[in-house]
Design a protein around this motif. Structure first.
Motif, PDB file in Angstrom:
ATOM      1  N   GLY A  78       0.798  -1.230   0.000  1.00  0.00           N
ATOM      2  CA  GLY A  78       0.000   0.000   0.000  1.00  0.00           C
ATOM      3  C   GLY A  78       0.822   1.267   0.000  1.00  0.00           C
ATOM      4  O   GLY A  78       0.322   2.323   0.383  1.00  0.00           O
ATOM      5  N   SER A  79       2.071   1.185  -0.429  1.00  0.00           N
ATOM      6  CA  SER A  79       2.926   2.378  -0.472  1.00  0.00           C
ATOM      7  C   SER A  79       3.487   2.573  -1.868  1.00  0.00           C
ATOM      8  O   SER A  79       3.867   1.614  -2.534  1.00  0.00           O
ATOM      9  N   LEU A  80       3.578   3.843  -2.275  1.00  0.00           N
ATOM     10  CA  LEU A  80       4.175   4.186  -3.569  1.00  0.00           C
ATOM     11  C   LEU A  80       5.648   4.581  -3.416  1.00  0.00           C
ATOM     12  O   LEU A  80       6.357   4.733  -4.413  1.00  0.00           O
ATOM     13  N   ARG A  81       6.084   4.726  -2.187  1.00  0.00           N
ATOM     14  CA  ARG A  81       7.435   5.225  -1.908  1.00  0.00           C
ATOM     15  C   ARG A  81       8.502   4.257  -2.405  1.00  0.00           C
ATOM     16  O   ARG A  81       8.403   3.061  -2.158  1.00  0.00           O
ATOM     17  N   ARG A  82       9.532   4.803  -3.075  1.00  0.00           N
ATOM     18  CA  ARG A  82      10.597   3.946  -3.607  1.00  0.00           C
ATOM     19  C   ARG A  82      11.239   3.110  -2.504  1.00  0.00           C
ATOM     20  O   ARG A  82      11.478   1.933  -2.663  1.00  0.00           O
ATOM     21  N   GLY A  83      11.517   3.753  -1.359  1.00  0.00           N
ATOM     22  CA  GLY A  83      12.189   3.038  -0.272  1.00  0.00           C
ATOM     23  C   GLY A  83      11.219   2.435   0.740  1.00  0.00           C
ATOM     24  O   GLY A  83      11.579   2.238   1.894  1.00  0.00           O
ATOM     25  N   SER A  84      10.014   2.140   0.300  1.00  0.00           N
ATOM     26  CA  SER A  84       8.949   1.664   1.203  1.00  0.00           C
ATOM     27  C   SER A  84       9.327   0.412   1.994  1.00  0.00           C
ATOM     28  O   SER A  84       9.782  -0.582   1.431  1.00  0.00           O
ATOM     29  N   TYR A  85       9.105   0.483   3.311  1.00  0.00           N
ATOM     30  CA  TYR A  85       9.316  -0.701   4.149  1.00  0.00           C
ATOM     31  C   TYR A  85       8.293  -1.792   3.795  1.00  0.00           C
ATOM     32  O   TYR A  85       8.599  -2.982   3.867  1.00  0.00           O
ATOM     33  N   ASN A  86       7.085  -1.356   3.451  1.00  0.00           N
ATOM     34  CA  ASN A  86       6.040  -2.352   3.165  1.00  0.00           C
ATOM     35  C   ASN A  86       6.304  -3.079   1.848  1.00  0.00           C
ATOM     36  O   ASN A  86       6.103  -4.291   1.751  1.00  0.00           O
ATOM     37  N   THR A  87       6.796  -2.344   0.858  1.00  0.00           N
ATOM     38  CA  THR A  87       7.159  -3.008  -0.395  1.00  0.00           C
ATOM     39  C   THR A  87       8.364  -3.920  -0.162  1.00  0.00           C
ATOM     40  O   THR A  87       8.441  -5.020  -0.727  1.00  0.00           O
ATOM     41  N   ALA A 135       4.329  -2.900   8.036  1.00  0.00           N
ATOM     42  CA  ALA A 135       5.569  -2.449   8.668  1.00  0.00           C
ATOM     43  C   ALA A 135       5.532  -0.941   8.874  1.00  0.00           C
ATOM     44  O   ALA A 135       5.003  -0.202   8.032  1.00  0.00           O
ATOM     45  N   SER A 136       6.077  -0.517  10.001  1.00  0.00           N
ATOM     46  CA  SER A 136       6.117   0.907  10.313  1.00  0.00           C
ATOM     47  C   SER A 136       7.382   1.213  11.104  1.00  0.00           C
ATOM     48  O   SER A 136       7.873   0.359  11.850  1.00  0.00           O
ATOM     49  N   PRO A 137       7.919   2.422  10.949  1.00  0.00           N
ATOM     50  CA  PRO A 137       9.091   2.774  11.760  1.00  0.00           C
ATOM     51  C   PRO A 137       8.731   2.994  13.221  1.00  0.00           C
ATOM     52  O   PRO A 137       9.608   3.063  14.069  1.00  0.00           O
TER      53      PRO A 137
HETATM   54  C1  LIG Z   1       0.561  11.101   6.734  1.00  0.00           C
HETATM   55  C2  LIG Z   1       1.356  10.102   7.531  1.00  0.00           C
HETATM   56  C3  LIG Z   1       0.834   9.623   8.706  1.00  0.00           C
HETATM   57  C4  LIG Z   1       1.529   8.656   9.443  1.00  0.00           C
HETATM   58  N1  LIG Z   1       0.940   8.101  10.546  1.00  0.00           N
HETATM   59  C5  LIG Z   1       1.531   7.034  11.136  1.00  0.00           C
HETATM   60  C6  LIG Z   1       0.847   6.312  12.163  1.00  0.00           C
HETATM   61  O1  LIG Z   1      -0.253   6.629  12.558  1.00  0.00           O
HETATM   62  N2  LIG Z   1       1.472   5.231  12.715  1.00  0.00           N
HETATM   63  C7  LIG Z   1       2.713   4.830  12.285  1.00  0.00           C
HETATM   64  O2  LIG Z   1       3.203   3.827  12.807  1.00  0.00           O
HETATM   65  N3  LIG Z   1       3.385   5.487  11.323  1.00  0.00           N
HETATM   66  C8  LIG Z   1       2.814   6.581  10.739  1.00  0.00           C
HETATM   67  N4  LIG Z   1       3.451   7.243   9.718  1.00  0.00           N
HETATM   68  C9  LIG Z   1       4.809   6.846   9.366  1.00  0.00           C
HETATM   69  C10 LIG Z   1       4.773   5.716   8.369  1.00  0.00           C
HETATM   70  O3  LIG Z   1       4.625   4.494   9.059  1.00  0.00           O
HETATM   71  C11 LIG Z   1       6.070   5.727   7.562  1.00  0.00           C
HETATM   72  O4  LIG Z   1       6.121   6.870   6.747  1.00  0.00           O
HETATM   73  C12 LIG Z   1       6.281   4.461   6.754  1.00  0.00           C
HETATM   74  O5  LIG Z   1       7.593   4.459   6.269  1.00  0.00           O
HETATM   75  C13 LIG Z   1       5.255   4.364   5.629  1.00  0.00           C
HETATM   76  O6  LIG Z   1       5.316   3.097   5.003  1.00  0.00           O
HETATM   77  P1  LIG Z   1       6.305   2.796   3.774  1.00  0.00           P
HETATM   78  O7  LIG Z   1       7.705   2.769   4.336  1.00  0.00           O
HETATM   79  O8  LIG Z   1       5.885   1.447   3.297  1.00  0.00           O
HETATM   80  O9  LIG Z   1       6.138   3.874   2.755  1.00  0.00           O
HETATM   81  C14 LIG Z   1       2.795   8.216   8.995  1.00  0.00           C
HETATM   82  C15 LIG Z   1       3.333   8.748   7.802  1.00  0.00           C
HETATM   83  C16 LIG Z   1       2.619   9.672   7.072  1.00  0.00           C
HETATM   84  C17 LIG Z   1       3.176  10.171   5.761  1.00  0.00           C
END
Ligand SMILES: Cc1cc2nc3c(=O)[nH]c(=O)nc-3n(C[C@H](O)[C@H](O)[C@H](O)COP(=O)(O)O)c2cc1C
Length: 185
Positions: free
Chosen positions: A9-18, A114-116
């Motif tokens: 569900g992420s479009l980010r190049r460095g996405s943790y989920n991808t 996955a989330s940071p």
């Molecule tokens: C608009 C926005 C809201 C976010 N809210 C949360 C959140 O509620 N909980 C969380 O764990 N991380 C949150 N994050 C951080 C995301 O988990 C983080 O950007 C993550 O890297 C996104 O997934 P990706 O790496 O697959 O792109 C948020 C990021 C954004 C851009």
């Protein structure tokens, strides 16, 4: 061969989920495959666009779902819920309503993320439940996978480097595929 379709569900190049989805492709049990699909190219939902016809990218993803035994959603968490771009994709896939049963009905979904942060997408995964129920999916609850502090779990190139997480992911996939091998109810 059990075919699973994975959608990040992420479009980010460095996405943790991808990155997590990529790692999962290498940890599938024998006689099972995980194909990676993308939400890139899915437009913002607009009823006026729909009135002109379902966009090709949406139809393509719908047919990929129909061809799969199961669908693995790999979800980020935004503001304690589902990221809009991911929900938008599922909203498009649910159109027209007459097709929901064919695409989603009884289909076996599983959700990971996955989330940071410290909670590893627990609230986003929960938010998906009402969507999964509404669409009539048969979502698997036999395992849970929430990758917290993802920054330390993947290296700079997006390769999974944490052996404990890798084992957890392997077990999750084994359990999910075992579920997919059971006859549909
Ligand atoms: C608009 C926005 C809201 C976010 N809210 C949360 C959140 O509620 N909980 C969380 O764990 N991380 C949150 N994050 C951080 C995301 O988990 C983080 O950007 C993550 O890297 C996104 O997934 P990706 O790496 O697959 O792109 C948020 C990021 C954004 C851009």
């Amino acid at each position: 061969m059990i075919k699973v379709l994975g959608i990040s569900g992420s479009l980010r190049r460095g996405s943790y989920n991808t990155a997590l989805l990529r790692a999962a492709t290498k940890l599938m049990p024998e006689d099972a495959s995980l194909e990676v699909a993308s939400i890139r190219g899915i437009p913002l939902y607009d009823g006026d666009v729909e009135a002109q016809g379902i966009p090709a990218a949406v139809t393509q993803l719908k047919e990929a779902i129909v061809a799969a035994a199961g669908v693995l959603l790999v979800t980020p968490e935004y503001n304690n819920s589902i990221p809009g771009v991911f929900k938008n994709t599922i909203d498009w896939l649910s159109r027209p309503p007459a097709d929901i049963r064919r695409v989603f009905g009884g289909r076996r979904f599983a959700i990971i993320g996955a989330s940071p942060g410290a909670w590893g997408t627990v609230l986003s995964q929960n938010a998906w439940l009402s969507v999964m129920r509404t669409l009539g999916t048969q979502t698997w609850f036999g395992g849970r996978l929430m990758i917290a502090r993802a920054g330390g779990v993947f290296d700079e190139s997006g390769t999974l480097k944490d052996a404990t997480v890798e084992e957890h992911l392997r077990q999750f996939l084994a359990g999910y595929v075992a579920f997919l091998r059971t006859p549909a109810t």
